[in-house]
Design an enzyme around this catalytic site. Structure first.
Site, mmCIF file in Angstrom:
data_model
loop_
_atom_site.group_PDB
_atom_site.id
_atom_site.type_symbol
_atom_site.label_atom_id
_atom_site.label_comp_id
_atom_site.label_asym_id
_atom_site.label_seq_id
_atom_site.Cartn_x
_atom_site.Cartn_y
_atom_site.Cartn_z
ATOM 1 C CD1 TRP A 125 -2.561 1.865 0.567
ATOM 2 C CD2 TRP A 125 -1.298 2.387 2.336
ATOM 3 N NE1 TRP A 125 -2.909 3.132 0.982
ATOM 4 C CE2 TRP A 125 -2.160 3.469 2.050
ATOM 5 C CE3 TRP A 125 -0.403 2.485 3.414
ATOM 6 C CZ2 TRP A 125 -2.146 4.653 2.807
ATOM 7 C CZ3 TRP A 125 -0.382 3.650 4.167
ATOM 8 C CH2 TRP A 125 -1.260 4.717 3.850
ATOM 9 C CD GLU A 137 -4.658 -1.527 1.986
ATOM 10 O OE1 GLU A 137 -3.452 -1.411 2.311
ATOM 11 O OE2 GLU A 137 -5.576 -1.575 2.816
ATOM 12 C CE LYS A 150 -6.348 5.895 2.831
ATOM 13 N NZ LYS A 150 -5.574 5.776 4.052
ATOM 14 C CG ASP A 152 -8.625 -1.117 4.576
ATOM 15 O OD1 ASP A 152 -9.681 -0.665 5.049
ATOM 16 O OD2 ASP A 152 -7.549 -1.130 5.207
ATOM 17 C CG HIS A 174 -8.841 1.675 1.906
ATOM 18 N ND1 HIS A 174 -7.570 1.302 1.551
ATOM 19 C CD2 HIS A 174 -8.735 2.091 3.191
ATOM 20 C CE1 HIS A 174 -6.749 1.463 2.568
ATOM 21 N NE2 HIS A 174 -7.437 1.935 3.580
ATOM 22 C CG HIS A 198 -5.976 -4.726 5.003
ATOM 23 N ND1 HIS A 198 -5.095 -3.667 4.919
ATOM 24 C CD2 HIS A 198 -5.211 -5.850 5.015
ATOM 25 C CE1 HIS A 198 -3.860 -4.139 4.862
ATOM 26 N NE2 HIS A 198 -3.902 -5.451 4.913
ATOM 27 C CG ASP A 252 -9.243 4.304 5.905
ATOM 28 O OD1 ASP A 252 -9.710 3.284 6.422
ATOM 29 O OD2 ASP A 252 -8.060 4.418 5.523
ATOM 30 C CG ASP A 295 -7.642 2.462 9.754
ATOM 31 O OD1 ASP A 295 -7.902 1.379 9.214
ATOM 32 O OD2 ASP A 295 -7.059 3.391 9.158
ATOM 33 C CG ASP A 322 -5.144 -1.843 8.209
ATOM 34 O OD1 ASP A 322 -4.503 -1.312 9.147
ATOM 35 O OD2 ASP A 322 -5.180 -1.363 7.056
HETATM 36 C C1 RNT Z 1 -3.948 2.563 5.000
HETATM 37 C C2 RNT Z 1 -3.988 1.130 4.621
HETATM 38 C C3 RNT Z 1 -2.814 0.298 5.075
HETATM 39 C C4 RNT Z 1 -2.312 0.651 6.460
HETATM 40 C C5 RNT Z 1 -1.286 -0.290 7.023
HETATM 41 C C6 RNT Z 1 -0.620 0.270 8.225
HETATM 42 O O1 RNT Z 1 -5.113 3.224 4.788
HETATM 43 O O2 RNT Z 1 -5.167 0.560 5.067
HETATM 44 O O3 RNT Z 1 -3.121 -1.039 4.946
HETATM 45 O O4 RNT Z 1 -3.366 0.782 7.366
HETATM 46 O O5 RNT Z 1 -0.405 -0.661 6.062
HETATM 47 ZN ZN ZN Z 2 -5.441 -1.559 4.947
#
Ligand code: RNT
Ligand code: ZN
Length: 419
Positions: free
Chosen positions: A183, A224, A226, A260, A263, A287, A295, A297, A327
């Site tokens: 990523w 990945e 985003k 993810d 994303h 993820h 996003d 997290d 993640d």
């Molecule tokens: C970021 C991505 C990525 C990170 C990690 C730390 O938006 O989701 O995967 O969260 O690599």
């Molecule tokens: Zn991620």
């Protein structure tokens, strides 16, 4: 007194009426490897011998006590958290979690800088996954794999190459596939004049990384995408279209798409993308995260979307083709608790998905009986799932109810609060 075994026996009979074998579901669930992201334990800081702020458009908020300050502390915290996470586990490392006496830059990292992690994993018979860290570095301010400056781009290509070799090392040491996730946060705050050239450079960089390491074995590479990051709102080089295009175009089994859950546009959901992707792809990296308005997290919740994702995978019989990784990063609560809660919820969603009356639902659908399909699906939402879950957790030693919460609070008191 509440009796978990007794409750489970009743639940087992309940599920049987719908043609569901709880024992079989538990077994299947227990064997799905989930890759625990190491970065929840120290707020994505890592242990390089130079201090760097977190960059890349991701943010950790909160300042809760007890953050791991060394790799040994992080491993101890992971060990503790893992006791309360049932099922097969892997640990997912980022390249900035290297261990060495002196500063080693990202293009110079080697397996030896991850030997302690490998020893630790081998002792526990768990697999290791890996991530190049294409952020939080002085050379990442103006792009990494898509940088216009050739010297900068070469540096990051070398990093990608080094990471794939470390992935092979993890595979050799653990005997398990190492899933690498690529990523990059490359992008910009405003829409660039030239949106194509950075993407062509990103493609070329990935091509170079894979070409240079074509002899690497035992590694799978997720790409990945985003939508945006903080400070990178208008343009992401590795957009969804770019990443899916790259993966489809490569036609290499080891190069797969990473989805993810945080994303995409707020009304888009990963659960709705899965069958479209599996129409063309053999496998996928997931993820699991929880976006709240962006996003963000947040710690994974046992929510509708997480359940829907695993229900889809089970229905398609693609759970075995999906690499599941978590993640998220929350620094406002006990980090060990954050791990346990999010990982338990991920496992819980897998078990719940395996306990759906899929055969009956398929049967109703086959007969175009959409009223029965709806009634069944809705009725089943109040099935005694919690009794099966508690039984599974107790059986595997991960503990159920308030027990595990109390244990982690005790660890906070005994260990984390003394840091
Ligand atoms: C970021 C991505 C990525 C990170 C990690 C730390 O938006 O989701 O995967 O969260 O690599
Ligand atoms: Zn991620």
């Amino acid at each position: 007194m509440f009796n978990t075994e007794k409750a489970y026996k009743q639940a087992k009979e309940y599920y049987k009426r719908y043609g569901i074998d709880t024992e079989k579901a538990i077994k299947l669930c227990d064997n799905v490897p989930i890759s625990i992201h190491c970065w929840q334990g120290d707020d994505v800081g890592g242990f390089e011998k130079s201090s760097k702020d977190l960059t890349g458009g991701i943010q950790v908020t909160g300042n809760y006590i007890g953050k791991a300050r060394t790799a040994d502390e992080l491993r101890a915290d992971l060990d503790f958290a893992m006791k309360y996470i049932p099922g097969v586990k892997k640990v997912n490392l980022h390249a900035n979690y290297q261990e060495s006496d002196k500063f080693v830059d990202r293009d110079e990292i080697r397996p030896e800088h991850f030997k302690k992690w490998a020893d630790w994993a081998v002792e526990r018979n768990i697999g290791l996954d890996f991530n190049p860290t294409y952020f939080s570095h002085p050379k990442s301010d103006n792009g990494t794999l898509s940088a216009a400056d050739d010297k900068v781009r070469d540096f990051w290509v070398k990093h990608g190459i080094a990471c794939r070799k470390i992935g092979q090392y993890f595979h050799e040491r653990t005997g398990k596939i190492c899933v690498i996730n690529h990523w990059t946060s490359d992008g910009s705050k405003e829409i660039p004049q030239d949106t194509l050239s950075p993407r062509l450079r990103l493609k070329d960089s990935y091509d170079r990384i894979f070409k240079e390491t074509s002899d690497v074995k035992g590694v799978v590479d997720g790409i990945e995408s985003k939508l945006f990051g903080i400070g990178l709102e208008s343009y992401t080089t590795g957009s969804f279209e770019f990443c899916i295009g790259y993966v489809m175009n490569k036609k290499k089994d080891h190069i797969i798409l990473t989805l993810d859950t945080g994303h995409y546009h707020p009304t888009e959901v990963v659960s709705a993308k899965l069958s479209g992707i599996f129409t063309f792809q053999k496998s996928l990296l997931l993820h699991v995260s929880r976006p709240v308005r962006w996003d963000s997290d947040h710690v994974v919740s046992f929510d509708d979307e997480t359940k829907a994702i695993f229900e889809e995978l089970v229905k398609m019989n693609k759970l075995k083709n999906t690499y599941v990784a978590t993640d998220y990063f929350d620094a406002s609560i006990n980090r060990v608790m954050a791990w346990a809660v999010g990982l338990r919820n991920t496992r819980k969603a897998i078990l719940a998905a395996l306990l759906q009356p899929n055969e009956m639902l398929m049967d109703a659908e086959g007969k175009n009986d959409h009223s029965t399909r709806l009634a069944l699906k809705e009725e089943f939402k109040s099935a005694p799932f919690g009794f099966v879950w508690d039984y599974y957790c107790e059986k595997t030693g991960a503990k159920a109810g308030l027990d595990w919460i109390n244990d982690i609070k005790q660890y906070e008191y005994n260990v984390l609060s003394k840091r």
